[in-house]
Design a protein around this motif. Structure first.
Motif, PDB file in Angstrom:
ATOM      1  N   LYS A 155     -12.626 -34.823 -30.212  1.00 24.99           N
ATOM      2  CA  LYS A 155     -12.022 -33.854 -29.391  1.00 24.99           C
ATOM      3  C   LYS A 155     -13.446 -32.675 -29.680  1.00 24.99           C
ATOM      4  CE  LYS A 155      -9.465 -30.966 -28.401  1.00 24.99           C
ATOM      5  NZ  LYS A 155      -8.539 -31.214 -26.864  1.00 24.99           N
ATOM      6  N   ALA A 156     -14.659 -32.479 -30.593  1.00 23.11           N
ATOM      7  CA  ALA A 156     -15.795 -31.765 -30.847  1.00 23.11           C
ATOM      8  C   ALA A 156     -16.444 -32.382 -29.443  1.00 23.11           C
ATOM      9  CB  ALA A 156     -15.603 -32.068 -32.248  1.00 23.11           C
ATOM     10  N   HIS A 218     -23.962 -38.519 -31.147  1.00 24.61           N
ATOM     11  CA  HIS A 218     -23.050 -39.190 -30.226  1.00 24.61           C
ATOM     12  C   HIS A 218     -22.405 -37.205 -30.193  1.00 24.61           C
ATOM     13  CE1 HIS A 218     -19.278 -41.309 -28.180  1.00 24.61           C
ATOM     14  NE2 HIS A 218     -18.759 -39.563 -28.898  1.00 24.61           N
ATOM     15  N   ILE A 219     -23.171 -36.657 -30.278  1.00 24.35           N
ATOM     16  CA  ILE A 219     -22.271 -35.037 -30.154  1.00 24.35           C
ATOM     17  C   ILE A 219     -23.248 -34.232 -29.224  1.00 24.35           C
ATOM     18  CG2 ILE A 219     -20.181 -33.214 -30.950  1.00 24.35           C
ATOM     19  CD1 ILE A 219     -19.694 -34.372 -32.763  1.00 24.35           C
ATOM     20  N   GLU A 302     -21.792 -18.939 -26.847  1.00 27.10           N
ATOM     21  CA  GLU A 302     -20.329 -18.391 -26.913  1.00 27.10           C
ATOM     22  C   GLU A 302     -19.184 -18.789 -27.525  1.00 27.10           C
ATOM     23  OE1 GLU A 302     -19.209 -19.307 -22.511  1.00 27.10           O
ATOM     24  OE2 GLU A 302     -21.153 -18.822 -21.700  1.00 27.10           O
ATOM     25  N   GLY A 303     -19.237 -18.745 -28.519  1.00 21.33           N
ATOM     26  CA  GLY A 303     -18.959 -19.281 -29.942  1.00 21.33           C
ATOM     27  C   GLY A 303     -18.696 -20.454 -31.269  1.00 21.33           C
ATOM     28  N   SER A 304     -18.430 -20.699 -31.255  1.00 27.50           N
ATOM     29  CA  SER A 304     -18.670 -21.684 -32.465  1.00 27.50           C
ATOM     30  C   SER A 304     -17.812 -23.354 -33.040  1.00 27.50           C
ATOM     31  CB  SER A 304     -18.918 -21.611 -33.574  1.00 27.50           C
ATOM     32  OG  SER A 304     -18.057 -20.330 -34.545  1.00 27.50           O
ATOM     33  N   ILE A 305     -17.876 -24.135 -33.488  1.00 31.02           N
ATOM     34  CA  ILE A 305     -17.435 -25.375 -33.859  1.00 31.02           C
ATOM     35  C   ILE A 305     -17.632 -26.234 -35.552  1.00 31.02           C
ATOM     36  CG2 ILE A 305     -16.753 -28.368 -33.419  1.00 31.02           C
ATOM     37  CD1 ILE A 305     -17.292 -28.040 -30.898  1.00 31.02           C
ATOM     38  N   ARG A 306     -16.410 -26.056 -35.826  1.00 32.08           N
ATOM     39  CA  ARG A 306     -16.458 -26.660 -37.291  1.00 32.08           C
ATOM     40  C   ARG A 306     -15.526 -27.804 -37.556  1.00 32.08           C
ATOM     41  NH1 ARG A 306     -14.703 -22.205 -39.462  1.00 32.08           N
ATOM     42  NH2 ARG A 306     -12.961 -22.716 -40.870  1.00 32.08           N
ATOM     43  N   LEU A 307     -16.133 -28.572 -38.180  1.00 28.28           N
ATOM     44  CA  LEU A 307     -15.403 -29.760 -38.793  1.00 28.28           C
ATOM     45  C   LEU A 307     -15.805 -29.370 -40.479  1.00 28.28           C
ATOM     46  CD1 LEU A 307     -17.830 -30.909 -35.969  1.00 28.28           C
ATOM     47  CD2 LEU A 307     -15.277 -32.401 -35.819  1.00 28.28           C
TER      48      LEU A 307
END
Length: 418
Positions: A155-156, A218-219, A302-307
């Protein structure tokens, strides 16, 4: 040749090297093949262990569980016999990394596809040899780098590809391997001691950082260069027997060993995309309230992802074993596979803990789809990708040892003195 054609709908016949009553094969690989999503796609026809007694016992035990006979082989000759057996299509190698090379090459020589857990072998050179032999024989070598198959990771990657956070400018990852796992730190389980011996291919950098790096690239794509530092914060470790009891020395005191392998690794790098990134993996800290096991932040224009990997159980930092929680701009994103309940990956019957095994199940399913001709190329890690990951690890190792930045422009890593 025994292998079914790429369009065959017959079950894939797996032969296990290393399936006994304990170990990764017993706790992860066998149960994941019994998950309803893939149960009808595979059958286990043979296994090989170190002794005739353990082989016969394992064949009887697992044969009873699957409801059909399993051939038993043992010892070095048994490895060769299993590899050439006409009733084996896929050889599953689940032994310690130092013992990988011989059974993998035996299977390749027999023209069989192979599955082996990461890390494969003890060095980059061994992996390159396996890659070359597999290409010459035209067989597939599947590598157990399951982090890519995590629903949160998938999903990320999707969010980034569709521009949810804009261009990625930076990323940082913190991974803590708790001392309760008894791998790295002030206490080490007796059966884990081999990972601290030289040239075993099973160091913190190779195992833990290696899994994280494969998922990371991979990401976010390839590294352009690496600068690394490592250290041994716990040079003396107490050895714990299994079940947990102190293994006494000659004087009755708990046995201790000197440790020289790194339990802390830090990497500072630039990606090919131009993003600045950092990774730190640390081992041996006690599980205390509030300590982050896995924290991975990806920041875009424009934003951030956190796992975050802080769920129950000490496997929280192991992104290949435990799906992290995913956040987009501070809001939790529910990442689920379509029909996950329906396909049986998470039915809880034989596949527990669910996070640990469902990533394995996805890999088995993707390989079966490819062999059955349902997809052109299944989504699992192949030896070529794993070798690329191992080259990155070698660059990190060279940087940490030599105190210089290593550029990754081509296969021959060039060092730049800082």
């Amino acid at each position: 040749m025994a292998q079914p054609s790429s369009k065959s709908k017959a079950p894939i016949r797996a032969g296990f090297i290393g399936l006994s009553s304990t170990g990764w094969a017993a706790h992860a690989l066998f149960p994941s093949l019994r998950a309803p999503a893939v149960r009808d796609l595979y059958t286990i026809t043979a296994l090989c262990t170190s002794s005739p007694t353990s082989a016969a016992a394992a064949a009887a035990h697992y044969g009873h569980r699957i409801g059909s006979r399993i051939k038993s082989f043992h010892g070095p000759d048994g490895v060769k016999q299993l590899a050439v057996d006409r009733e084996v299509d896929l050889v599953v190698v689940s032994v310690k990394a130092p013992a990988h090379r011989t059974p993998i090459l035996a299977a390749i020589s027999a023209g069989k596809d192979v599955f082996a857990e990461w890390p494969i072998g003890t060095s980059l050179e061994q992996m390159e040899e396996i890659e070359k032999r597999a290409e010459e024989k035209g067989v597939t070598v599947i590598v157990g780098l399951q982090g890519r198959q995590s629903v949160a990771v998938t999903k990320a990657k999707e969010l980034i590809q569709r521009g949810a956070i804009g261009k990625v400018l930076s990323s940082s990852l913190i991974c803590t391997v708790p001392r309760e796992l008894e791998y790295w730190g002030p206490v080490i389980a007796e059966n884990h001691l081999y990972i601290h011996e030289p040239n075993t291919g099973a160091s913190l950098l190779e195992i833990m950082v290696g899994h994280q790096l494969d998922t990371f690239t991979h990401i976010l794509g390839d590294f352009r260069s690496v600068s690394a530092t490592w250290a041994t914060m716990y040079p003396i470790a107490t050895v714990l027997s299994s079940p947990p009891n102190h293994s006494p020395g000659n004087d009755g005191a708990p046995r201790t060993v000197q440790v020289s392998t790194a339990d802390h690794v830090a990497v500072s790098s630039m990606l090919a995309s131009g993003a600045i990134v950092s990774i730190i993996c640390r081992g041996g800290y006690a599980e205390t309230p509030g300590r982050q096991r896995l924290l991975w932040e990806i920041d875009g224009e424009e934003g951030s992802i956190r796992l975050e990997g802080n769920g129950p159980g000490v496997e929280g930092p192991l992104i290949h074993m435990h799906d992290p929680d995913l956040y987009l701009n501070g809001k939790k994103v529910l990442a689920e596979r379509p029909g996950e309940k329906a396909d049986g990956i998470d039915d809880g019957s034989e596949v527990e803990p669910r996070h640990l095994l469902r990533n394995e199940v996805v890999g088995w399913l993707e390989y079966a789809k490819e062999k059955r001709g349902e997809v052109e190329k299944g989504k699992f890690v192949r030896i070529r990708e794993a070798v690329k990951n191992r080259r990155l690890i070698k660059a990190i190792e060279d940087s940490a040892k030599g105190g210089h930045r290593v550029d990754l422009g081509d296969r021959r890593n060039s060092a730049v003195r800082l």
